[in-house]
Scaffold this motif. Structure first.
Motif, PDB file in Angstrom:
ATOM      1  N   ARG A 272      -6.863  38.408  39.030  1.00  0.00           N
ATOM      2  CA  ARG A 272      -6.921  37.888  40.392  1.00  0.00           C
ATOM      3  C   ARG A 272      -6.933  36.355  40.406  1.00  0.00           C
ATOM      4  O   ARG A 272      -6.337  35.732  41.287  1.00  0.00           O
ATOM      5  CB  ARG A 272      -8.167  38.411  41.104  1.00  0.00           C
ATOM      6  N   ASP A 275      -3.366  35.436  40.001  1.00  0.00           N
ATOM      7  CA  ASP A 275      -2.513  35.795  41.134  1.00  0.00           C
ATOM      8  C   ASP A 275      -2.902  35.054  42.413  1.00  0.00           C
ATOM      9  O   ASP A 275      -2.041  34.747  43.242  1.00  0.00           O
ATOM     10  CB  ASP A 275      -2.588  37.316  41.382  1.00  0.00           C
ATOM     11  N   GLU A 276      -4.199  34.788  42.597  1.00  0.00           N
ATOM     12  CA  GLU A 276      -4.677  34.159  43.837  1.00  0.00           C
ATOM     13  C   GLU A 276      -5.555  32.943  43.495  1.00  0.00           C
ATOM     14  O   GLU A 276      -6.775  32.980  43.654  1.00  0.00           O
ATOM     15  CB  GLU A 276      -5.456  35.151  44.684  1.00  0.00           C
ATOM     16  N   LYS A 279      -8.258  31.303  45.985  1.00  0.00           N
ATOM     17  CA  LYS A 279      -9.490  31.994  46.362  1.00  0.00           C
ATOM     18  C   LYS A 279     -10.523  31.902  45.233  1.00  0.00           C
ATOM     19  O   LYS A 279     -10.176  31.628  44.086  1.00  0.00           O
ATOM     20  CB  LYS A 279      -9.219  33.464  46.682  1.00  0.00           C
ATOM     21  N   SER A 290     -13.475  38.707  46.213  1.00  0.00           N
ATOM     22  CA  SER A 290     -12.670  37.497  46.426  1.00  0.00           C
ATOM     23  C   SER A 290     -12.983  36.951  47.795  1.00  0.00           C
ATOM     24  O   SER A 290     -13.055  37.701  48.784  1.00  0.00           O
ATOM     25  CB  SER A 290     -11.180  37.821  46.314  1.00  0.00           C
TER      26      SER A 290
END
Length: 293
Positions: A272, A275-276, A279, A290
């Motif tokens: 994560r 990918d993000e 956040k 998240s």
């Protein structure tokens, strides 16, 4: 008019001269009356000087008496202040003793509470596990239509109790990774120095996990209660700010299954984060959360 010893000596010399005597013991009224040099004028001058000398001496005596009275008053005040300070110190000592007794009672109460919580946790864990075993076993018996005389096998019950006890022990333990390993090391001193960086000084039991292979083995640290273990885990991030232990990592003492689950969560956390990146991602409980930064 101030007079000193020289004035007194001069006056005595003048009296001896007028009385025409060489010794002070011979000076008397008769000598004064017979002396031709003792005129009224001379007598008046001698009496006036004598009066001034006596007056000055009387003033000196009064001043000395006043100074003595002031010194006595000051000494009395010092004695009263000393007495007051002794009384206050005695009261402070009593208050400190009361605080020590109160803290000891609070410590005993906290230890009793921790022990009660641990007992309740063990009992609850045993009850839950035994109920699960009963349910599982009953289900098998119903399917095979077997008698239900023996609800749970003794070996299974022993295994349950052993796992619960181990879980209780794990709650009092933490794992230390990245702590330098040396031959003939004093591991207890190393761990104590590490925990001192977190302002923790608990009694500890320590040993390294696994066989020596040349790599730094993790260290299992067991403390007096689960409360202390949780406090160490809470403060463990502070090691990043130290020079000597910034590469050391402290984690809970997990079972094999828990380690597998945690590793899965860590992999998901890293995915994560990649990918993000806008956040903030973190692990809470058994899931990855998240939120917006």
């Amino acid at each position: 008019m101030m007079c000193n010893k020289k004035d007194v000596n001069n006056w005595l010399s003048e009296v001896r001269r007028v009385a025409s005597v060489g010794r002070d013991e011979d000076v008397n009224a008769q000598f004064f009356m017979k002396s031709r040099a003792m005129t009224k004028e001379v007598m008046a001058k001698l009496l006036s000087t004598a009066f001034s000398i006596v007056k000055s001496r009387d003033t000196d005596i009064q001043n000395l008496e006043t100074s003595l009275e002031e010194c006595c008053c000051e000494l009395s005040d010092v004695a009263d202040e000393n007495k007051r300070m002794k009384s206050e110190c005695a009261l402070e000592v009593v208050d400190l003793q009361r605080d020590v007794v109160r803290l000891q009672r609070e410590l005993l109460t906290e230890k009793e509470r921790q022990l009660s919580d641990l007992r309740a946790t063990v009992v609850a864990s045993v009850e839950d596990t035994v109920k699960a075993e009963f349910k599982s076993y009953s289900s098998v018996v119903q399917k095979t239509q077997q008698p239900t005389a023996a609800v749970i096998a003794p070996s299974a019950l022993k295994s349950v109790v052993r796992s619960v006890v181990e879980e209780g022990d794990r709650s009092r333990s933490v794992m230390v990774f990245g702590l330098e390993e040396n031959q003939d090391e004093n591991l207890g001193d190393k761990v104590s120095e590490l925990l001192l960086q977190l302002n923790e000084k608990p009694k500890i039991e320590v040993f390294r996990i696994g066989s020596s292979t040349g790599k730094m083995r993790p260290v299992k640290v067991t403390v007096g209660s689960s409360v202390i273990a949780r406090e160490i885990l809470r403060k463990s991030k502070q090691l990043k700010t130290t020079t000597k232990f910034q590469s050391v990592y402290i984690s809970p003492d997990r079972t094999i299954e828990q380690r597998v689950e945690h590793k899965t969560l860590v992999l998901e956390l890293k995915r994560r984060q990649a990918d993000e990146p806008t956040k903030r991602h973190y692990i809470k409980g058994n899931c990855v959360c998240s939120v917006e930064k």
